[in-house]
Design a protein around this motif. Sequence first.
Motif, PDB file in Angstrom:
ATOM      1  N   GLN A 254       0.821  -1.213   0.000  1.00 18.65           N
ATOM      2  CA  GLN A 254       0.000   0.000   0.000  1.00 18.65           C
ATOM      3  C   GLN A 254       0.856   1.266   0.000  1.00 18.65           C
ATOM      4  O   GLN A 254       0.367   2.346  -0.346  1.00 18.65           O
ATOM      5  N   ARG A 255       2.109   1.141   0.374  1.00 23.40           N
ATOM      6  CA  ARG A 255       3.007   2.298   0.380  1.00 23.40           C
ATOM      7  C   ARG A 255       3.711   2.503  -0.956  1.00 23.40           C
ATOM      8  O   ARG A 255       4.560   3.384  -1.083  1.00 23.40           O
ATOM      9  N   LEU A 256       3.363   1.697  -1.971  1.00 21.03           N
ATOM     10  CA  LEU A 256       4.059   1.784  -3.261  1.00 21.03           C
ATOM     11  C   LEU A 256       4.000   3.184  -3.877  1.00 21.03           C
ATOM     12  O   LEU A 256       5.024   3.687  -4.352  1.00 21.03           O
ATOM     13  N   PRO A 257       2.851   3.888  -3.879  1.00 19.06           N
ATOM     14  CA  PRO A 257       2.874   5.252  -4.419  1.00 19.06           C
ATOM     15  C   PRO A 257       3.861   6.169  -3.696  1.00 19.06           C
ATOM     16  O   PRO A 257       4.575   6.963  -4.335  1.00 19.06           O
ATOM     17  N   GLU A 258       3.942   6.045  -2.384  1.00 18.35           N
ATOM     18  CA  GLU A 258       4.897   6.833  -1.603  1.00 18.35           C
ATOM     19  C   GLU A 258       6.337   6.488  -1.987  1.00 18.35           C
ATOM     20  O   GLU A 258       7.192   7.371  -2.141  1.00 18.35           O
ATOM     21  N   ILE A 259       6.615   5.195  -2.155  1.00 20.39           N
ATOM     22  CA  ILE A 259       7.969   4.765  -2.496  1.00 20.39           C
ATOM     23  C   ILE A 259       8.363   5.283  -3.873  1.00 20.39           C
ATOM     24  O   ILE A 259       9.494   5.754  -4.089  1.00 20.39           O
ATOM     25  N   LEU A 260       7.446   5.229  -4.831  1.00 21.79           N
ATOM     26  CA  LEU A 260       7.761   5.729  -6.174  1.00 21.79           C
ATOM     27  C   LEU A 260       8.000   7.230  -6.161  1.00 21.79           C
ATOM     28  O   LEU A 260       8.877   7.739  -6.879  1.00 21.79           O
ATOM     29  N   ASP A 261       7.264   7.972  -5.352  1.00 19.93           N
ATOM     30  CA  ASP A 261       7.525   9.413  -5.221  1.00 19.93           C
ATOM     31  C   ASP A 261       8.941   9.644  -4.697  1.00 19.93           C
ATOM     32  O   ASP A 261       9.682  10.507  -5.184  1.00 19.93           O
ATOM     33  N   PHE A 262       9.319   8.886  -3.674  1.00 27.70           N
ATOM     34  CA  PHE A 262      10.659   8.976  -3.098  1.00 27.70           C
ATOM     35  C   PHE A 262      11.727   8.689  -4.152  1.00 27.70           C
ATOM     36  O   PHE A 262      12.727   9.421  -4.277  1.00 27.70           O
ATOM     37  N   LEU A 263      11.536   7.642  -4.931  1.00 33.54           N
ATOM     38  CA  LEU A 263      12.515   7.260  -5.941  1.00 33.54           C
ATOM     39  C   LEU A 263      12.582   8.275  -7.074  1.00 33.54           C
ATOM     40  O   LEU A 263      13.659   8.535  -7.629  1.00 33.54           O
ATOM     41  N   GLU A 264      11.453   8.846  -7.444  1.00 36.10           N
ATOM     42  CA  GLU A 264      11.466   9.888  -8.474  1.00 36.10           C
ATOM     43  C   GLU A 264      12.290  11.094  -8.038  1.00 36.10           C
ATOM     44  O   GLU A 264      12.983  11.718  -8.860  1.00 36.10           O
ATOM     45  N   ASN A 265      12.212  11.434  -6.779  1.00 34.82           N
ATOM     46  CA  ASN A 265      13.020  12.554  -6.284  1.00 34.82           C
ATOM     47  C   ASN A 265      14.507  12.272  -6.426  1.00 34.82           C
ATOM     48  O   ASN A 265      15.306  13.187  -6.625  1.00 34.82           O
ATOM     49  N   LEU A 266      14.894  11.014  -6.314  1.00 34.72           N
ATOM     50  CA  LEU A 266      16.296  10.627  -6.448  1.00 34.72           C
ATOM     51  C   LEU A 266      16.735  10.500  -7.902  1.00 34.72           C
ATOM     52  O   LEU A 266      17.812  10.971  -8.282  1.00 34.72           O
ATOM     53  N   TYR A 267      15.910   9.836  -8.701  1.00 34.93           N
ATOM     54  CA  TYR A 267      16.372   9.353 -10.005  1.00 34.93           C
ATOM     55  C   TYR A 267      15.583   9.870 -11.201  1.00 34.93           C
ATOM     56  O   TYR A 267      15.826   9.438 -12.328  1.00 34.93           O
ATOM     57  N   GLY A 268      14.642  10.774 -10.985  1.00 37.60           N
ATOM     58  CA  GLY A 268      13.873  11.302 -12.108  1.00 37.60           C
ATOM     59  C   GLY A 268      12.589  10.532 -12.328  1.00 37.60           C
ATOM     60  O   GLY A 268      12.273   9.583 -11.597  1.00 37.60           O
ATOM     61  N   PRO A 269      11.814  10.916 -13.330  1.00 39.59           N
ATOM     62  CA  PRO A 269      10.477  10.347 -13.526  1.00 39.59           C
ATOM     63  C   PRO A 269      10.479   8.824 -13.626  1.00 39.59           C
ATOM     64  O   PRO A 269      11.379   8.222 -14.223  1.00 39.59           O
ATOM     65  N   LEU A 395      31.820   6.946  -1.952  1.00 37.79           N
ATOM     66  CA  LEU A 395      31.882   7.817  -3.124  1.00 37.79           C
ATOM     67  C   LEU A 395      31.125   9.117  -2.871  1.00 37.79           C
ATOM     68  O   LEU A 395      31.621  10.213  -3.182  1.00 37.79           O
ATOM     69  N   ARG A 396      29.961   9.002  -2.295  1.00 35.25           N
ATOM     70  CA  ARG A 396      29.145  10.185  -1.966  1.00 35.25           C
ATOM     71  C   ARG A 396      29.902  11.127  -1.041  1.00 35.25           C
ATOM     72  O   ARG A 396      29.911  12.353  -1.248  1.00 35.25           O
ATOM     73  N   LYS A 397      30.546  10.584  -0.025  1.00 36.86           N
ATOM     74  CA  LYS A 397      31.272  11.416   0.923  1.00 36.86           C
ATOM     75  C   LYS A 397      32.532  12.007   0.311  1.00 36.86           C
ATOM     76  O   LYS A 397      32.995  13.072   0.712  1.00 36.86           O
ATOM     77  N   LEU A 398      33.113  11.321  -0.658  1.00 38.52           N
ATOM     78  CA  LEU A 398      34.325  11.819  -1.319  1.00 38.52           C
ATOM     79  C   LEU A 398      34.024  12.995  -2.246  1.00 38.52           C
ATOM     80  O   LEU A 398      34.696  14.033  -2.188  1.00 38.52           O
ATOM     81  N   ILE A 399      32.998  12.875  -3.094  1.00 40.99           N
ATOM     82  CA  ILE A 399      32.767  13.900  -4.120  1.00 40.99           C
ATOM     83  C   ILE A 399      31.717  14.926  -3.706  1.00 40.99           C
ATOM     84  O   ILE A 399      31.538  15.939  -4.377  1.00 40.99           O
ATOM     85  N   GLY A 400      31.014  14.654  -2.607  1.00 41.65           N
ATOM     86  CA  GLY A 400      30.046  15.619  -2.108  1.00 41.65           C
ATOM     87  C   GLY A 400      28.627  15.309  -2.546  1.00 41.65           C
ATOM     88  O   GLY A 400      28.397  14.688  -3.583  1.00 41.65           O
ATOM     89  N   GLU A 401      27.691  15.795  -1.725  1.00 40.45           N
ATOM     90  CA  GLU A 401      26.271  15.489  -1.921  1.00 40.45           C
ATOM     91  C   GLU A 401      25.762  15.925  -3.284  1.00 40.45           C
ATOM     92  O   GLU A 401      25.138  15.152  -4.011  1.00 40.45           O
ATOM     93  N   ASP A 402      25.980  17.184  -3.632  1.00 40.55           N
ATOM     94  CA  ASP A 402      25.399  17.719  -4.869  1.00 40.55           C
ATOM     95  C   ASP A 402      25.935  17.004  -6.094  1.00 40.55           C
ATOM     96  O   ASP A 402      25.179  16.637  -6.999  1.00 40.55           O
ATOM     97  N   VAL A 403      27.258  16.820  -6.138  1.00 42.65           N
ATOM     98  CA  VAL A 403      27.863  16.158  -7.299  1.00 42.65           C
ATOM     99  C   VAL A 403      27.369  14.713  -7.391  1.00 42.65           C
ATOM    100  O   VAL A 403      26.996  14.238  -8.468  1.00 42.65           O
ATOM    101  N   PHE A 404      27.334  14.011  -6.266  1.00 39.41           N
ATOM    102  CA  PHE A 404      26.932  12.605  -6.269  1.00 39.41           C
ATOM    103  C   PHE A 404      25.508  12.430  -6.765  1.00 39.41           C
ATOM    104  O   PHE A 404      25.255  11.667  -7.718  1.00 39.41           O
ATOM    105  N   PHE A 405      24.564  13.124  -6.141  1.00 38.38           N
ATOM    106  CA  PHE A 405      23.157  12.882  -6.491  1.00 38.38           C
ATOM    107  C   PHE A 405      22.812  13.397  -7.882  1.00 38.38           C
ATOM    108  O   PHE A 405      22.010  12.782  -8.589  1.00 38.38           O
ATOM    109  N   THR A 406      23.433  14.496  -8.296  1.00 36.94           N
ATOM    110  CA  THR A 406      23.188  14.984  -9.666  1.00 36.94           C
ATOM    111  C   THR A 406      23.776  14.020 -10.685  1.00 36.94           C
ATOM    112  O   THR A 406      23.143  13.714 -11.709  1.00 36.94           O
ATOM    113  N   ALA A 407      24.961  13.500 -10.398  1.00 33.80           N
ATOM    114  CA  ALA A 407      25.631  12.607 -11.344  1.00 33.80           C
ATOM    115  C   ALA A 407      24.862  11.307 -11.538  1.00 33.80           C
ATOM    116  O   ALA A 407      24.648  10.868 -12.674  1.00 33.80           O
ATOM    117  N   ILE A 408      24.441  10.669 -10.443  1.00 35.43           N
ATOM    118  CA  ILE A 408      23.777   9.375 -10.606  1.00 35.43           C
ATOM    119  C   ILE A 408      22.407   9.544 -11.267  1.00 35.43           C
ATOM    120  O   ILE A 408      21.973   8.700 -12.058  1.00 35.43           O
TER     121      ILE A 408
END
Length: 463
Positions: A254-269, A395-408
């Motif tokens: 039942q939490r699947l819509p919530e999980i997909l919203d979370f994942l979209e914030n990370l990885y795009g549509p 890797l995230r801690k080495l290159i920083g939050e913004d670079v890591f999340f934008t890159a992936i």
Amino acid sequence: MRWSAGSVVVVALLTLGVVPAAADSTLIGAPGLGDPYYPLDGNGGYDVTHYDVSIDYEPVAHHLRGTARIDGRVTQPLAQFNLDYSGPPVLMVTVNGQPAGFARDDAHELVITPLLPLPPGLPMRIIVDYAGTAPDTEGKGWTHAPSGGAFAVGEPHGASTWYPLNDTPTDKATFTLHANVPAEWEVMSTGDRTEHVVRDGRLHTTWETRQPTIGYLTTVAVDHFTFLEQRRANGTAVLSAFAPESGENRADEQRLPEILDFLENLYGPYPFDVAGGIYVDTKLPFSLETQTRPTYAPWADLNTVVHELAHQWWGDTMSVRQWSDICLNECFASYTADYLWAERIDHADVDTEYRETVATFLWVPTFWDVALAAPGVGDEFTSVYYRGPLFLHALRKLIGEDVFFTAIKDFVNAHRDGHASMPEFRAFLQTRTSMPLGEFLAEWLDGTSPPRDAFLYPGTLRR
């Protein structure tokens, strides 16, 4: 994963499955594509664009009758070619409307000889009819359920146990399934359900997977399912099914819509047009990211749901080029479920979790002895689960939050409906930072011992 006197005689021989004299070797499609781990997976000489599979299944007798229509294009002169298939006996094969010869060779090769050689560039339609008892592979493809039903699940193989295909990650195709079962049963599959009707005592269903997929990411499941229908805020239809003894999983689903919203914030549509899940009640050691609708074992929990849904980006829409690239699938799905969900939803201190995990296993050689970048055949589903998340957090801690999340996010979206490799990922990361990454990536991805302290505890992870 979460863990087949003259032309009349020729036609008659072909229809009976008798293969004429061996074709010129230069006109034979390769029986495999040379994957370093599974060299006989896939086939040369053609590309598939669409599968249209029709099955009739009798649960009590475990009898499966099917017709697979495979549309594609010839890429080299072909007097003979293969499909990957290990299912029930083949009855007949046609190529572009003409009867073709066929023979079973090895465990999973269906060798097909067209009536006439096929020139490159020609559209090709292969139709394979097959029928017989569908044996239980116990989680390596067609699998029997306790109710008498069945489902198809397995990685890296599985699809070839219930329909013939070009079984390679590099030949994606759209997929349609028509399934016919007794009316007291239900059917689930991947994609959009476009037909669900009872006629003459039988249930007829049709499922359309409109985005290209790999064979092992397709499935069918027959059981006495109950259903959960939901809809995301953006209108995406969510259909999930539960086998008789899997009802306790409903709360997590039942939490699947919530999980997909979370994942979209990370990885795009979200990359597909429908979503959901299939919960079986058979004892399986793994759940699997079947495209649009993962297949879950009875033990699956919320962490498993997040893991398999993260695969819809990492593994499904963006798929590996070779099985040695498996870290792109499993390292990211594991990091998403074990670290990112825990951090952002459950407010866990994942830096502390990282340090404690490293401290626990730092001097355990077996924890480090399988490389992430190329684990080796038989070990591909090992270290990527337990050491992959550590690599990505470092890797995230080495290159920083913004670079890591934008890159992936950029990397996975650049390969939607396509493929990527670990070498491509490494090269891409270096384009996003002036910091030299070569030694860090080599020690984490290629090494079989703990990285040096500077790479084990970068940034805020320093002790």
